[in-house]
Motif scaffolding. Structure first.
Motif, PDB file in Angstrom:
ATOM      1  N   MET A 196       0.615  -1.262  -0.088  1.00  7.95           N
ATOM      2  CA  MET A 196      -0.038   0.042  -0.090  1.00  7.95           C
ATOM      3  C   MET A 196       0.977   1.196   0.074  1.00  7.95           C
ATOM      4  SD  MET A 196      -3.045   0.162  -0.310  1.00  7.95           S
ATOM      5  CE  MET A 196      -3.654   1.945  -0.935  1.00  7.95           C
ATOM      6  N   PRO A 197       1.948   1.206   0.693  1.00 10.86           N
ATOM      7  CA  PRO A 197       2.875   2.510   0.496  1.00 10.86           C
ATOM      8  C   PRO A 197       3.293   2.898  -0.834  1.00 10.86           C
ATOM      9  CG  PRO A 197       3.604   1.464   2.738  1.00 10.86           C
ATOM     10  CD  PRO A 197       2.431   0.567   1.770  1.00 10.86           C
ATOM     11  N   LEU A 198       3.516   1.800  -1.565  1.00  8.87           N
ATOM     12  CA  LEU A 198       3.898   1.895  -2.736  1.00  8.87           C
ATOM     13  C   LEU A 198       2.920   2.409  -3.879  1.00  8.87           C
ATOM     14  CD1 LEU A 198       6.173  -1.014  -3.382  1.00  8.87           C
ATOM     15  CD2 LEU A 198       7.012   1.287  -3.000  1.00  8.87           C
ATOM     16  N   VAL A 199       1.632   1.814  -3.560  1.00  7.87           N
ATOM     17  CA  VAL A 199       0.322   2.381  -4.195  1.00  7.87           C
ATOM     18  C   VAL A 199       0.173   3.824  -4.055  1.00  7.87           C
ATOM     19  CG1 VAL A 199      -1.961   1.806  -4.665  1.00  7.87           C
ATOM     20  CG2 VAL A 199      -0.586  -0.065  -4.208  1.00  7.87           C
ATOM     21  N   LYS A 200       0.274   4.149  -2.685  1.00  4.39           N
ATOM     22  CA  LYS A 200      -0.203   5.673  -2.583  1.00  4.39           C
ATOM     23  C   LYS A 200       1.112   6.625  -3.041  1.00  4.39           C
ATOM     24  CE  LYS A 200      -1.342   6.361   1.838  1.00  4.39           C
ATOM     25  NZ  LYS A 200      -1.417   6.246   3.437  1.00  4.39           N
ATOM     26  N   ALA A 201       1.966   5.991  -3.419  1.00  7.05           N
ATOM     27  CA  ALA A 201       3.106   7.016  -3.758  1.00  7.05           C
ATOM     28  C   ALA A 201       3.036   7.031  -5.374  1.00  7.05           C
ATOM     29  CB  ALA A 201       4.569   6.425  -3.637  1.00  7.05           C
ATOM     30  N   LEU A 202       2.155   6.336  -6.075  1.00  7.41           N
ATOM     31  CA  LEU A 202       2.118   6.196  -7.687  1.00  7.41           C
ATOM     32  C   LEU A 202       1.696   7.562  -7.824  1.00  7.41           C
ATOM     33  CD1 LEU A 202       0.248   2.660  -8.381  1.00  7.41           C
ATOM     34  CD2 LEU A 202       2.720   3.494  -8.739  1.00  7.41           C
ATOM     35  N   PRO A 203       2.355   8.015  -9.042  1.00  9.51           N
ATOM     36  CA  PRO A 203       2.207   9.509  -9.512  1.00  9.51           C
ATOM     37  C   PRO A 203       0.762   9.606 -10.356  1.00  9.51           C
ATOM     38  CG  PRO A 203       3.741   8.499 -10.952  1.00  9.51           C
ATOM     39  CD  PRO A 203       3.470   7.278  -9.709  1.00  9.51           C
ATOM     40  N   PHE A 204       0.274   8.557 -10.725  1.00  5.09           N
ATOM     41  CA  PHE A 204      -0.989   8.247 -11.351  1.00  5.09           C
ATOM     42  C   PHE A 204      -2.136   7.938 -10.468  1.00  5.09           C
ATOM     43  CE2 PHE A 204       1.573   4.857 -12.640  1.00  5.09           C
ATOM     44  CZ  PHE A 204       0.561   3.632 -12.334  1.00  5.09           C
ATOM     45  N   PRO A 205      -3.528   8.394 -10.677  1.00  9.49           N
ATOM     46  CA  PRO A 205      -4.399   7.817  -9.886  1.00  9.49           C
ATOM     47  C   PRO A 205      -4.794   6.681 -10.503  1.00  9.49           C
ATOM     48  CG  PRO A 205      -5.227   9.411 -11.669  1.00  9.49           C
ATOM     49  CD  PRO A 205      -4.033   9.537 -11.716  1.00  9.49           C
ATOM     50  N   LEU A 206      -5.527   5.762  -9.579  1.00  6.40           N
ATOM     51  CA  LEU A 206      -6.215   4.531  -9.662  1.00  6.40           C
ATOM     52  C   LEU A 206      -7.668   4.589  -9.973  1.00  6.40           C
ATOM     53  CD1 LEU A 206      -4.735   2.299  -6.817  1.00  6.40           C
ATOM     54  CD2 LEU A 206      -3.796   2.565  -8.976  1.00  6.40           C
ATOM     55  N   VAL A 207      -7.983   5.750 -10.248  1.00  5.87           N
ATOM     56  CA  VAL A 207      -9.575   5.734 -10.476  1.00  5.87           C
ATOM     57  C   VAL A 207      -9.570   6.728 -11.752  1.00  5.87           C
ATOM     58  CG1 VAL A 207     -11.797   6.675  -9.793  1.00  5.87           C
ATOM     59  CG2 VAL A 207     -10.180   5.585  -8.124  1.00  5.87           C
ATOM     60  N   GLU A 208     -10.340   6.317 -12.835  1.00  6.38           N
ATOM     61  CA  GLU A 208     -10.431   7.037 -14.081  1.00  6.38           C
ATOM     62  C   GLU A 208     -11.221   8.460 -13.565  1.00  6.38           C
ATOM     63  OE1 GLU A 208      -9.511   6.728 -17.039  1.00  6.38           O
ATOM     64  OE2 GLU A 208      -8.311   4.967 -16.625  1.00  6.38           O
ATOM     65  N   GLU A 209     -10.587   9.573 -14.076  1.00  5.35           N
ATOM     66  CA  GLU A 209     -11.259  10.902 -13.805  1.00  5.35           C
ATOM     67  C   GLU A 209     -12.194  10.832 -14.765  1.00  5.35           C
ATOM     68  OE1 GLU A 209     -10.513  13.011 -11.367  1.00  5.35           O
ATOM     69  OE2 GLU A 209      -8.950  12.145 -10.662  1.00  5.35           O
ATOM     70  N   PRO A 210     -13.538  11.510 -14.617  1.00  6.30           N
ATOM     71  CA  PRO A 210     -14.399  11.702 -15.385  1.00  6.30           C
ATOM     72  C   PRO A 210     -13.937  12.506 -16.783  1.00  6.30           C
ATOM     73  CG  PRO A 210     -14.773  13.032 -13.633  1.00  6.30           C
ATOM     74  CD  PRO A 210     -13.794  12.101 -13.323  1.00  6.30           C
ATOM     75  N   GLU A 211     -14.188  12.100 -18.067  1.00 10.29           N
ATOM     76  CA  GLU A 211     -13.877  12.873 -19.244  1.00 10.29           C
ATOM     77  C   GLU A 211     -14.704  13.777 -19.622  1.00 10.29           C
ATOM     78  OE1 GLU A 211     -12.074  11.856 -23.635  1.00 10.29           O
ATOM     79  OE2 GLU A 211     -12.722  10.110 -22.364  1.00 10.29           O
ATOM     80  N   TYR A 212     -14.312  15.164 -19.841  1.00 11.81           N
ATOM     81  CA  TYR A 212     -15.250  16.001 -20.294  1.00 11.81           C
ATOM     82  C   TYR A 212     -15.366  15.953 -21.572  1.00 11.81           C
ATOM     83  CZ  TYR A 212     -17.344  20.651 -21.929  1.00 11.81           C
ATOM     84  OH  TYR A 212     -17.941  21.576 -22.439  1.00 11.81           O
ATOM     85  N   LEU A 213     -16.381  15.898 -22.229  1.00  7.40           N
ATOM     86  CA  LEU A 213     -16.723  15.805 -23.953  1.00  7.40           C
ATOM     87  C   LEU A 213     -17.800  17.022 -24.007  1.00  7.40           C
ATOM     88  CD1 LEU A 213     -17.140  12.050 -24.646  1.00  7.40           C
ATOM     89  CD2 LEU A 213     -15.063  13.527 -24.984  1.00  7.40           C
ATOM     90  N   PRO A 214     -17.138  18.028 -24.869  1.00  6.68           N
ATOM     91  CA  PRO A 214     -18.062  19.171 -25.197  1.00  6.68           C
ATOM     92  C   PRO A 214     -19.296  18.649 -26.098  1.00  6.68           C
ATOM     93  CG  PRO A 214     -15.986  18.989 -26.557  1.00  6.68           C
ATOM     94  CD  PRO A 214     -15.961  18.021 -25.606  1.00  6.68           C
ATOM     95  N   ALA A 215     -20.369  19.178 -25.903  1.00 10.03           N
ATOM     96  CA  ALA A 215     -21.578  19.084 -26.408  1.00 10.03           C
ATOM     97  C   ALA A 215     -21.384  19.305 -28.024  1.00 10.03           C
ATOM     98  CB  ALA A 215     -22.688  19.696 -26.220  1.00 10.03           C
ATOM     99  N   PRO A 216     -21.706  18.059 -29.085  1.00  7.29           N
ATOM    100  CA  PRO A 216     -21.768  18.284 -30.326  1.00  7.29           C
ATOM    101  C   PRO A 216     -22.223  19.637 -30.886  1.00  7.29           C
ATOM    102  CG  PRO A 216     -23.188  16.542 -29.838  1.00  7.29           C
ATOM    103  CD  PRO A 216     -22.870  16.934 -28.505  1.00  7.29           C
ATOM    104  N   GLU A 217     -21.664  20.153 -31.873  1.00  4.84           N
ATOM    105  CA  GLU A 217     -22.173  21.496 -32.336  1.00  4.84           C
ATOM    106  C   GLU A 217     -23.498  21.095 -33.355  1.00  4.84           C
ATOM    107  OE1 GLU A 217     -19.449  23.575 -34.504  1.00  4.84           O
ATOM    108  OE2 GLU A 217     -17.917  23.783 -32.918  1.00  4.84           O
ATOM    109  N   ASP A 218     -24.367  21.820 -33.147  1.00  2.00           N
ATOM    110  CA  ASP A 218     -25.661  21.696 -33.835  1.00  2.00           C
ATOM    111  C   ASP A 218     -25.607  22.567 -35.082  1.00  2.00           C
ATOM    112  OD1 ASP A 218     -28.170  21.837 -34.727  1.00  2.00           O
ATOM    113  OD2 ASP A 218     -29.179  22.057 -33.016  1.00  2.00           O
TER     114      ASP A 218
END
Length: 234
Positions: free
Chosen positions: A144-166
């Motif tokens: 766990m100490p090595l896991v907590k030190a990882l520079p990247f998250p273990l959970v996917e951040e929500p991806e923002y996708l702009p609404a398609p242009e009409d």
């Protein structure tokens, strides 16, 4: 053109060799199931096609000739590991068995050589993560100490996708025209005159840069805007 050994659809994340060397936990997982690497084929010959001189380790189990992840089936646990208080607490981690995989000897040999700045082959040492790879990271008390030190998250951040242009939405030019139509006639004329005046000044300002092949700096723009403000104040 020869098809790639690892098409983009076969992995979700990429960790460069330099980052792998800096993270002992990632280095341990490199080349194991879900943590794929492109390594030299055993007994490879240089007179064979490029794709036959390299192999991918860490692909994981295949079903019917296709990897499960490519068929949309879930290979790993249902939920991605989260660093919540319940996971990082001593009580929860102390009861978990260590699930670190056996190191891949080929991958470790490559990283040993890279660490000593004496690469054995053209292998780069990059690691390609399948979607379920992060689910399999061990979170026992020792890891766990090595896991907590990882520079990247273990959970996917929500991806923002702009609404398609009409396609029926008005263009900027149409919106500008609509805004001007709402103004009284006198203000509309003043706005058009101010716009044309600004356009002429900007054109005159940029011409020396274009003719002299110079780059417009932030200071040049600030000086131009300051001149515009002073001219308005007169």
């Amino acid at each position: 053109m020869e098809s790639p050994l690892l098409p983009e659809s076969s992995y979700q994340h990429l960790i460069c060799a330099g980052c792998v060397l800096r993270e002992p936990l990632v280095r341990r997982y490199a080349g194991t199931e879900g943590w794929m690497m492109v390594v030299p084929a055993e007994g490879r010959k240089e007179d064979v096609p490029w794709a036959e001189r390299w192999v991918v380790v860490g692909r994981g189990a295949e079903v019917g000739g296709k990897r499960k992840a490519e068929e949309g089936e879930s290979v790993g646990p249902g939920k991605r590991v989260k660093l919540s208080p319940s996971i990082i607490s001593h009580e929860s981690t102390s009861r978990k068995p260590c699930t670190l995989p056996t190191p891949n000897p080929v991958a470790q040999e490559i990283f040993d050589a890279l660490s000593n700045q004496k690469p054995l082959t053209e292998a780069k040492g990059d690691v390609f993560l399948r979607p379920e790879a992060l689910d399999r990271i061990c979170t026992c008390e020792s890891c766990m100490p090595l896991v907590k030190a990882l520079p990247f998250p273990l959970v996917e951040e929500p991806e923002y996708l702009p609404a398609p242009e009409d396609p029926n939405d008005p263009s900027e030019e149409e919106l500008t025209t609509q805004a001007l139509e709402r103004l009284p006639r006198g203000q509309t004329i003043e706005a058009l005159l101010a716009f044309n005046n600004m356009k002429d000044k900007l054109k005159a300002f940029l011409e020396p840069f274009r003719d002299g092949g110079r780059v417009v700096s932030a200071g040049d723009i600030e000086e131009f805007m300051q001149g515009i403000k002073e001219s308005r104040g007169r």
